[in-house]
Design an enzyme around this catalytic site. Structure first.
Site, PDB file in Angstrom:
ATOM      1  N   TYR A  23       0.822  -1.211   0.000  1.00 58.77           N
ATOM      2  CA  TYR A  23       0.000   0.000   0.000  1.00 58.77           C
ATOM      3  C   TYR A  23       0.860   1.267   0.000  1.00 58.77           C
ATOM      4  CZ  TYR A  23      -2.918  -3.743   1.782  1.00 58.77           C
ATOM      5  OH  TYR A  23      -3.540  -4.940   1.952  1.00 58.77           O
TER       6      TYR A  23
ATOM      7  N   TYR B  22     -12.070  -7.421   6.983  1.00 56.86           N
ATOM      8  CA  TYR B  22     -10.919  -7.540   6.087  1.00 56.86           C
ATOM      9  C   TYR B  22     -10.642  -9.021   5.871  1.00 56.86           C
ATOM     10  CZ  TYR B  22      -6.366  -7.560   3.979  1.00 56.86           C
ATOM     11  OH  TYR B  22      -5.330  -7.809   3.109  1.00 56.86           O
TER      12      TYR B  22
ATOM     13  N   ASP C 134     -13.168 -16.557   9.391  1.00 60.42           N
ATOM     14  CA  ASP C 134     -11.810 -16.243   8.959  1.00 60.42           C
ATOM     15  C   ASP C 134     -10.996 -15.969  10.221  1.00 60.42           C
ATOM     16  OD1 ASP C 134      -9.466 -15.060   8.166  1.00 60.42           O
ATOM     17  OD2 ASP C 134     -10.376 -13.678   6.730  1.00 60.42           O
TER      18      ASP C 134
ATOM     19  N   LYS D  73      -1.456 -16.611   8.797  1.00 55.42           N
ATOM     20  CA  LYS D  73      -0.591 -15.743   9.590  1.00 55.42           C
ATOM     21  C   LYS D  73       0.298 -16.507  10.585  1.00 55.42           C
ATOM     22  CE  LYS D  73      -2.252 -11.173   8.797  1.00 55.42           C
ATOM     23  NZ  LYS D  73      -3.554 -10.955   8.168  1.00 55.42           N
TER      24      LYS D  73
HETATM   25  C1  LIG Z   1      -4.097 -11.021   6.792  1.00 54.91           C
HETATM   26  C2  LIG Z   1      -5.472 -11.511   6.643  1.00 54.91           C
HETATM   27  C3  LIG Z   1      -5.902 -12.135   5.457  1.00 54.91           C
HETATM   28  C4  LIG Z   1      -5.027 -12.265   4.242  1.00 54.91           C
HETATM   29  O1  LIG Z   1      -3.929 -13.109   4.454  1.00 54.91           O
HETATM   30  P1  LIG Z   1      -2.655 -12.999   3.483  1.00 54.91           P
HETATM   31  O2  LIG Z   1      -1.770 -14.109   3.950  1.00 54.91           O
HETATM   32  O3  LIG Z   1      -2.084 -11.639   3.668  1.00 54.91           O
HETATM   33  O4  LIG Z   1      -3.140 -13.215   2.099  1.00 54.91           O
HETATM   34  C5  LIG Z   1      -7.203 -12.594   5.408  1.00 54.91           C
HETATM   35  N1  LIG Z   1      -8.036 -12.472   6.467  1.00 54.91           N
HETATM   36  C6  LIG Z   1      -7.648 -11.894   7.613  1.00 54.91           C
HETATM   37  C7  LIG Z   1      -8.602 -11.813   8.756  1.00 54.91           C
HETATM   38  C8  LIG Z   1      -6.363 -11.374   7.739  1.00 54.91           C
HETATM   39  O5  LIG Z   1      -5.997 -10.763   8.881  1.00 54.91           O
END
Ligand SMILES: *Cc1c(COP(=O)(O)O)cnc(C)c1O
Length: 426
Positions: free
Chosen positions: A20, A148, A247, A276
């Site tokens: 970004y 997100y 997620d 992550k």
């Molecule tokens: C960071 C994140 C993603 C994306 O993961 P990347 O490995 O950066 O593609 C998706 N969902 C959530 C909640 C995140 O924090």
């Protein structure tokens, strides 16, 4: 070839995109030459205590002997083989471990190469599952504002429609159904639940599933919300035959104080994405876990198979280091440690409330957030933190920390002092 610090930074500035960031007028970057424990070493020899865990991934810190050893051992065996038609112990054992740790019922595992890809796979799973049930018209997702889920197109389409990237890509993004952001406190839950249920009633016929970050919306604003909302979502999903997707890429592996954010509500989703912290910040890897029922639904769809298969699927190096990372996490008193970090954050950030520009200070597990009444000057804030010996990377109106779980009380106090200081200058 660029050799000196000046040459490296000059080439970086001229040619490399950072996240970004403008290509023509990039903000400055710092050159890292080493990292060990919770400390990053910079080219000038100075050290910064890492308050970010490298975007919430390096939960056990850097250069960890156990993780290094797992990686080296696997590299000595083999670094990668294709996952089509072949398998290997690191992938099988990691799947076993994830199923053991996951909320009840999640027992089918797809190994993906990043968080965003895992969300894409989860969206495909929800849609293919509905097709398998004879409901091909159910292709949209119900989600909440302020979310997100990653940067690829499918992910962007379920990110917050205002704060996310919808306006720029509106013409090419699928149109999903957005419910209001859940309230910060319990008294707002009944009103929110009513709105959520009403939307589900209205759109259920075209919706395949619900996707949310459970308990804490991360990159969309570091917004925690009551666990009760997750129970509402579970009930709505059951009532309308929707696939509930959590997620947990940011929240998983203890970050919010429980192993999964879902655990705080006692709710099992139908699909869960993790990423992550999965490899402790060593390699990119994510996983999608789902139930036998969704697995069967997908297999009953016309293709008979899940339509996804990345080149580096199940990468053995990443699986081996993930396995070692999960062993490290679960072998100690991780819950007690998370509670210790939360106390440190509560105590260390309390003083930030005296700053008139601070509108909110909140913590959840190993997440500490100071919200300002204006957008943060990111460079000023990071510089102020660095002066105190801490690495922070704020965004929007938020100065926050998600420290490594191995951060001791002194370093945690230093991180909190840096957050408080950054909030004063930014
Ligand atoms: C960071 C994140 C993603 C994306 O993961 P990347 O490995 O950066 O593609 C998706 N969902 C959530 C909640 C995140 O924090």
């Amino acid at each position: 070839m660029a050799a000196t610090t000046e040459e490296l930074l000059a080439y970086d500035r001229g040619h490399l995109w950072h996240p970004y960031t403008s290509m023509t007028d990039p903000t400055p970057v710092r050159l890292v030459t080493g990292a060990s424990g919770v400390r990053l070493t910079l080219a000038d020899g100075s050290e910064l205590v890492d308050g970010m865990s490298s975007w919430w991934a390096a939960i056990h810190g850097y250069n960890h002997p156990v993780l290094n050893e797992a990686l080296a051992r696997q590299a000595g065996d083999f670094a990668h083989v294709m996952f089509g038609g072949l398998t290997h112990a690191p992938a099988v054992r990691l799947a076993e471990r994830l199923v053991e740790l996951a909320p009840a019922g999640l027992e089918k595992v797809f190994l993906a190469d990043s968080g965003s890809v895992s969300v894409e796979v989860a969206l495909k799973m929800a849609i293919q599952h509905q097709r398998g049930l004879g409901r091909p018209e159910r292709t949209r997702m119900l989600t909440i504002e302020g979310g997100y889920h990653g940067d690829t197109f499918g992910c962007m389409s379920v990110c917050d429609p205002v704060g996310g990237m919808h306006s720029m890509f509106a013409a090419v993004l699928p149109q999903h159904v957005f419910a209001p952001r859940p309230p910060a406190t319990a008294d707002g839950v009944p009103g929110w639940a009513e709105a959520f249920e009403a939307l589900a009633d209205e759109y259920a016929g075209e919706v395949a599933g619900i996707i949310v970050e459970p308990l804490l919306q991360g990159a969309g604003g570091m917004h925690p919300y009551p666990a009760e909302c997750l129970r509402v979502m579970r009930a709505v999903a059951d009532r309308h035959g929707l696939v509930l997707v959590f997620d947990e890429i940011a929240t998983g592996f203890g970050r919010t104080g429980t192993m999964w954010a879902a655990d705080a509500a006692g709710v099992s989703p139908d699909i869960m994405c993790v990423g992550k912290a999965l490899t402790g910040g060593y390699l990119t890897l994510a996983a999608v876990l789902t139930t036998a029922a969704v697995g069967a639904g997908i297999s009953a769809s016309e293709s008979g198979v899940l339509m996804h298969g990345p080149t580096y699927m199940g990468n053995p190096l990443a699986c081996a280091v993930a396995l070692a990372n999960l062993d490290l996490l679960t072998s100690g008193d991780w819950a007690g440690n998370l509670a210790r970090i939360n106390r440190g954050l509560e105590h260390g950030l309390a003083g930030a409330r005296d700053n008139p520009a601070v509108v909110d200070v909140r913590t959840l597990g190993a997440v500490g957030v100071v919200q300002l009444d204006h957008p943060v000057d990111v460079v000023k804030a990071a510089d102020a933190a660095a002066e105190l010996g801490v690495w922070l990377r704020p965004f929007r109106d938020l100065i926050y920390t998600m420290p490594p779980y191995i951060t001791d009380d002194d370093d945690l106090a230093l991180i909190c002092a840096a957050v408080t200081r950054a909030a004063e200058v930014a």
